[in-house]
Design a protein around this motif. Structure first.
Motif, PDB file in Angstrom:
ATOM      1  N   VAL A  67      40.915  41.608  40.865  1.00 27.17           N
ATOM      2  CA  VAL A  67      41.659  41.653  42.117  1.00 27.17           C
ATOM      3  C   VAL A  67      42.334  40.301  42.329  1.00 27.17           C
ATOM      4  CG1 VAL A  67      39.630  40.874  43.438  1.00 27.17           C
ATOM      5  CG2 VAL A  67      41.436  42.147  44.607  1.00 27.17           C
ATOM      6  N   GLY A  68      43.494  40.296  42.982  1.00 29.29           N
ATOM      7  CA  GLY A  68      43.984  38.991  43.402  1.00 29.29           C
ATOM      8  C   GLY A  68      45.451  38.747  43.284  1.00 29.29           C
ATOM      9  N   PHE A  69      45.801  37.516  43.636  1.00 26.80           N
ATOM     10  CA  PHE A  69      47.188  37.135  43.859  1.00 26.80           C
ATOM     11  C   PHE A  69      47.722  36.200  42.790  1.00 26.80           C
ATOM     12  CE2 PHE A  69      45.419  38.698  47.705  1.00 26.80           C
ATOM     13  CZ  PHE A  69      46.450  39.380  48.307  1.00 26.80           C
ATOM     14  N   VAL A  70      46.834  35.577  42.025  1.00 27.14           N
ATOM     15  CA  VAL A  70      47.263  34.621  41.002  1.00 27.14           C
ATOM     16  C   VAL A  70      46.724  35.074  39.643  1.00 27.14           C
ATOM     17  CG1 VAL A  70      47.168  32.212  40.234  1.00 27.14           C
ATOM     18  CG2 VAL A  70      47.268  32.732  42.683  1.00 27.14           C
ATOM     19  N   ASN A  71      47.604  35.522  38.796  1.00 22.19           N
ATOM     20  CA  ASN A  71      47.292  35.929  37.412  1.00 22.19           C
ATOM     21  C   ASN A  71      46.527  37.252  37.289  1.00 22.19           C
ATOM     22  OD1 ASN A  71      48.658  33.826  36.257  1.00 22.19           O
ATOM     23  ND2 ASN A  71      46.861  32.511  36.019  1.00 22.19           N
TER      24      ASN A  71
ATOM     25  N   MET B  19      51.115  36.016  26.251  1.00 17.77           N
ATOM     26  CA  MET B  19      50.438  35.599  27.492  1.00 17.77           C
ATOM     27  C   MET B  19      51.358  34.692  28.337  1.00 17.77           C
ATOM     28  SD  MET B  19      47.051  36.709  27.199  1.00 17.77           S
ATOM     29  CE  MET B  19      46.103  37.425  25.846  1.00 17.77           C
ATOM     30  N   HIS B  20      52.655  34.738  28.043  1.00 15.10           N
ATOM     31  CA  HIS B  20      53.588  33.820  28.716  1.00 15.10           C
ATOM     32  C   HIS B  20      53.724  34.118  30.207  1.00 15.10           C
ATOM     33  CE1 HIS B  20      55.892  37.386  27.530  1.00 15.10           C
ATOM     34  NE2 HIS B  20      56.596  37.145  28.612  1.00 15.10           N
ATOM     35  N   ARG B  21      53.277  35.314  30.644  1.00 14.32           N
ATOM     36  CA  ARG B  21      53.398  35.628  32.075  1.00 14.32           C
ATOM     37  C   ARG B  21      52.325  34.951  32.931  1.00 14.32           C
ATOM     38  NH1 ARG B  21      53.696  41.805  30.645  1.00 14.32           N
ATOM     39  NH2 ARG B  21      53.050  40.822  28.715  1.00 14.32           N
ATOM     40  N   ILE B  22      51.290  34.417  32.254  1.00  7.17           N
ATOM     41  CA  ILE B  22      50.175  33.808  32.980  1.00  7.17           C
ATOM     42  C   ILE B  22      50.575  32.431  33.504  1.00  7.17           C
ATOM     43  CG2 ILE B  22      47.802  32.952  32.708  1.00  7.17           C
ATOM     44  CD1 ILE B  22      48.058  36.037  32.619  1.00  7.17           C
ATOM     45  N   THR B  23      50.350  32.203  34.797  1.00 12.80           N
ATOM     46  CA  THR B  23      50.636  30.907  35.416  1.00 12.80           C
ATOM     47  C   THR B  23      49.582  29.892  35.001  1.00 12.80           C
ATOM     48  OG1 THR B  23      51.448  32.116  37.352  1.00 12.80           O
ATOM     49  CG2 THR B  23      51.006  29.756  37.650  1.00 12.80           C
ATOM     50  N   GLU B  24      50.028  28.739  34.542  1.00  9.70           N
ATOM     51  CA  GLU B  24      49.077  27.675  34.215  1.00  9.70           C
ATOM     52  C   GLU B  24      48.598  27.045  35.516  1.00  9.70           C
ATOM     53  OE1 GLU B  24      47.838  26.555  31.316  1.00  9.70           O
ATOM     54  OE2 GLU B  24      48.971  27.918  30.022  1.00  9.70           O
ATOM     55  N   ILE B  25      47.350  27.185  35.824  1.00 12.56           N
ATOM     56  CA  ILE B  25      46.815  26.654  37.076  1.00 12.56           C
ATOM     57  C   ILE B  25      45.342  26.341  36.868  1.00 12.56           C
ATOM     58  CG2 ILE B  25      46.424  29.022  37.929  1.00 12.56           C
ATOM     59  CD1 ILE B  25      46.895  27.941  40.789  1.00 12.56           C
ATOM     60  N   ALA B  26      44.900  25.214  37.437  1.00 15.05           N
ATOM     61  CA  ALA B  26      43.484  24.852  37.328  1.00 15.05           C
ATOM     62  C   ALA B  26      42.650  25.904  38.063  1.00 15.05           C
ATOM     63  CB  ALA B  26      43.243  23.474  37.939  1.00 15.05           C
ATOM     64  N   PRO B  27      41.543  26.350  37.434  1.00  7.88           N
ATOM     65  CA  PRO B  27      40.752  27.424  38.043  1.00  7.88           C
ATOM     66  C   PRO B  27      40.350  27.121  39.492  1.00  7.88           C
ATOM     67  CG  PRO B  27      39.937  26.922  35.850  1.00  7.88           C
ATOM     68  CD  PRO B  27      40.981  25.899  36.150  1.00  7.88           C
ATOM     69  N   GLN B  28      40.024  25.849  39.768  1.00  2.14           N
ATOM     70  CA  GLN B  28      39.582  25.519  41.126  1.00  2.14           C
ATOM     71  C   GLN B  28      40.741  25.538  42.127  1.00  2.14           C
ATOM     72  OE1 GLN B  28      39.443  23.668  38.460  1.00  2.14           O
ATOM     73  NE2 GLN B  28      39.994  21.524  38.812  1.00  2.14           N
ATOM     74  N   ALA B  29      41.969  25.666  41.627  1.00  4.68           N
ATOM     75  CA  ALA B  29      43.140  25.725  42.522  1.00  4.68           C
ATOM     76  C   ALA B  29      43.553  27.165  42.846  1.00  4.68           C
ATOM     77  CB  ALA B  29      44.311  24.980  41.881  1.00  4.68           C
ATOM     78  N   ILE B  30      42.970  28.140  42.138  1.00  4.35           N
ATOM     79  CA  ILE B  30      43.430  29.526  42.280  1.00  4.35           C
ATOM     80  C   ILE B  30      43.160  30.069  43.682  1.00  4.35           C
ATOM     81  CG2 ILE B  30      43.003  31.920  41.514  1.00  4.35           C
ATOM     82  CD1 ILE B  30      42.724  30.862  38.672  1.00  4.35           C
ATOM     83  N   GLU B  31      41.967  29.796  44.233  1.00  4.18           N
ATOM     84  CA  GLU B  31      41.662  30.334  45.555  1.00  4.18           C
ATOM     85  C   GLU B  31      42.629  29.791  46.603  1.00  4.18           C
ATOM     86  OE1 GLU B  31      37.571  31.215  46.808  1.00  4.18           O
ATOM     87  OE2 GLU B  31      37.966  29.967  48.554  1.00  4.18           O
TER      88      GLU B  31
ATOM     89  N   GLU C 290      45.656  28.650  46.187  1.00  4.77           N
ATOM     90  CA  GLU C 290      46.989  29.226  45.957  1.00  4.77           C
ATOM     91  C   GLU C 290      47.031  30.680  46.449  1.00  4.77           C
ATOM     92  OE1 GLU C 290      49.780  28.134  45.321  1.00  4.77           O
ATOM     93  OE2 GLU C 290      50.945  29.823  44.539  1.00  4.77           O
ATOM     94  N   SER C 291      45.951  31.426  46.229  1.00  2.76           N
ATOM     95  CA  SER C 291      45.885  32.812  46.712  1.00  2.76           C
ATOM     96  C   SER C 291      45.984  32.846  48.233  1.00  2.76           C
ATOM     97  CB  SER C 291      44.561  33.465  46.285  1.00  2.76           C
ATOM     98  OG  SER C 291      44.432  33.451  44.887  1.00  2.76           O
ATOM     99  N   PHE C 292      45.242  31.980  48.904  1.00  5.73           N
ATOM    100  CA  PHE C 292      45.269  31.941  50.371  1.00  5.73           C
ATOM    101  C   PHE C 292      46.657  31.545  50.874  1.00  5.73           C
ATOM    102  CE2 PHE C 292      41.045  32.563  52.374  1.00  5.73           C
ATOM    103  CZ  PHE C 292      40.379  32.978  51.232  1.00  5.73           C
ATOM    104  N   ARG C 293      47.324  30.663  50.152  1.00  2.00           N
ATOM    105  CA  ARG C 293      48.679  30.251  50.528  1.00  2.00           C
ATOM    106  C   ARG C 293      49.638  31.452  50.433  1.00  2.00           C
ATOM    107  NH1 ARG C 293      53.295  28.912  48.808  1.00  2.00           N
ATOM    108  NH2 ARG C 293      52.805  29.514  46.668  1.00  2.00           N
TER     109      ARG C 293
ATOM    110  N   HIS D 289      42.081  38.622  50.476  1.00  2.00           N
ATOM    111  CA  HIS D 289      41.852  37.947  49.199  1.00  2.00           C
ATOM    112  C   HIS D 289      40.878  38.736  48.313  1.00  2.00           C
ATOM    113  CE1 HIS D 289      39.500  34.850  46.841  1.00  2.00           C
ATOM    114  NE2 HIS D 289      40.715  34.591  46.433  1.00  2.00           N
ATOM    115  N   ALA D 290      39.878  39.335  48.930  1.00  2.00           N
ATOM    116  CA  ALA D 290      38.825  40.036  48.179  1.00  2.00           C
ATOM    117  C   ALA D 290      39.225  41.454  47.767  1.00  2.00           C
ATOM    118  CB  ALA D 290      37.540  40.087  48.997  1.00  2.00           C
ATOM    119  N   THR D 291      40.253  42.000  48.417  1.00  2.00           N
ATOM    120  CA  THR D 291      40.622  43.401  48.169  1.00  2.00           C
ATOM    121  C   THR D 291      42.039  43.560  47.621  1.00  2.00           C
ATOM    122  OG1 THR D 291      41.455  43.593  50.431  1.00  2.00           O
ATOM    123  CG2 THR D 291      39.157  44.270  50.045  1.00  2.00           C
TER     124      THR D 291
END
Lengths: 212, 212
Positions: A169-173, B1-13, B15-18, B48-50
């Motif tokens: 689930v989610g918004f990033v990747n 896998m070029h569609r995947i955004t390069e982002i630090a795992p701890q930044a994903i939440e 970015e999702s909330f944003r 975020h969870a759904t």
């Protein structure tokens, strides 16, 4: 409390499934009779677990997915998940007689250490380490990084699980990782878009267990 | 896998909330700035969870709900859930320093025996027995019978938890039990209709934990 229907608790699931089947065509714009019954059983259980008919159109099945998943369970293989919530949700009582267990390593202390050493996320390290243990089905409802890791390991011919249930689930990747999964030529069950989650991955695996 | 955004795992939440905040008004037809910020934090975590913006309109808050829930946690009270999946999902690392634990008795062998003796469902017996243990928040994502039991016990002045998170998913008695909850005059958080589930109850509790 007069609005509450008097019904035996053990009859609620059956009645829920009956309502879903009855309303299905109208709610989804699809024809239940055109859907392969085993796929319908999975779709129905996901709708039951979410209250959300939109999954009927969002779920996608590789043609060999259900048979591959059932065969993996029958042959006693384990189910690997990305989060411990999924371990709690999967029907271990149905799985156990076949010999398989549900495994999740993400919270193991040695995984945190391993992730640090190898420059991986904990989700990635937990999937890599978990795959060692005779895994037939990988069920991912949360971590796109876990799903991407699995697909890379398969592409590199390092592992070959029978079935990937990939519904992060989610918004990033999450949407992107599921798009890539749909293009693969190994058995998968996925859902497009942002929706998904542990509830969905658990419902799919539990539907397979009940198909046996 | 070029569609995947390069982002630090701890930044994903983050970015999702944003993304959720950015799209919120357009996706929901509501105005984020008209929503009480603490309620928005809960709504945002459920989305975020759904992956499902429709919860913005489905979620309903008793005016005292969030403060009551936070106060229960602060004072070290326990959180009682209807299923073990919720125990796995609630952020026990944030809860523990306040002194509370997450409790679920539904799979305990003595609950099966008790249910049999008293003519209750296991969900009902698990809630009745669980309430003995200094419970501040009751979080129900699955069993309407558990939610109905709690409301009856409150009406009979037998218990008084600080907050009911009542979001059972489903087609039989789930919508009705949540309608009744909305008419009560004690603190609740609920969602109307068929949607809901453990993912939603866990997201609500975890949002409260992060508000502290």
């Amino acid at each position: 409390m007069h609005r509450i229907t008097e019904i035996a608790p053990q009859a609620i699931e059956g009645e829920s499934f009956r309502i879903i089947a009855k309303e299905f065509d109208q709610q989804t714009g699809l024809c239940q009779k055109d859907i392969i019954p085993e796929q319908f059983a999975v779709i129905q259980r996901v709708i039951h677990a979410t209250g959300d008919f939109s999954f009927a159109k969002l779920l996608h099945f590789h043609p060999g997915a259900i048979e591959a998943g059932c065969e993996a369970i029958r042959s006693g293989k384990n189910i690997l998940t990305d989060v411990n919530m999924a371990v709690a949700g999967i029907s271990k009582a149905i799985l156990a007689p076949y010999g398989g267990k549900v495994i999740c390593k993400v919270a193991d202390p040695e995984i945190a250490q391993l992730a640090l050493e190898r420059g991986l996320t904990r989700s990635q390290a937990a999937i890599e380490e978990g795959m060692i243990e005779n895994v037939g089905i990988v069920a991912i409802g949360n971590a796109p990084t876990a799903l991407i890791t699995i697909m890379k390991l398969i592409q590199e011919d390092k592992i070959r699980p029978e079935l990937i249930v990939g519904v992060p689930v989610g918004f990033v990747n999450a949407p992107e990782s599921k798009e890539i999964l749909q293009e693969q030529d190994f058995p998968f069950i996925t859902c497009e878009g942002r929706k998904g989650g542990t509830t969905v991955s658990v419902a799919i695996v539990n539907a397979l267990l009940r198909l046996l």
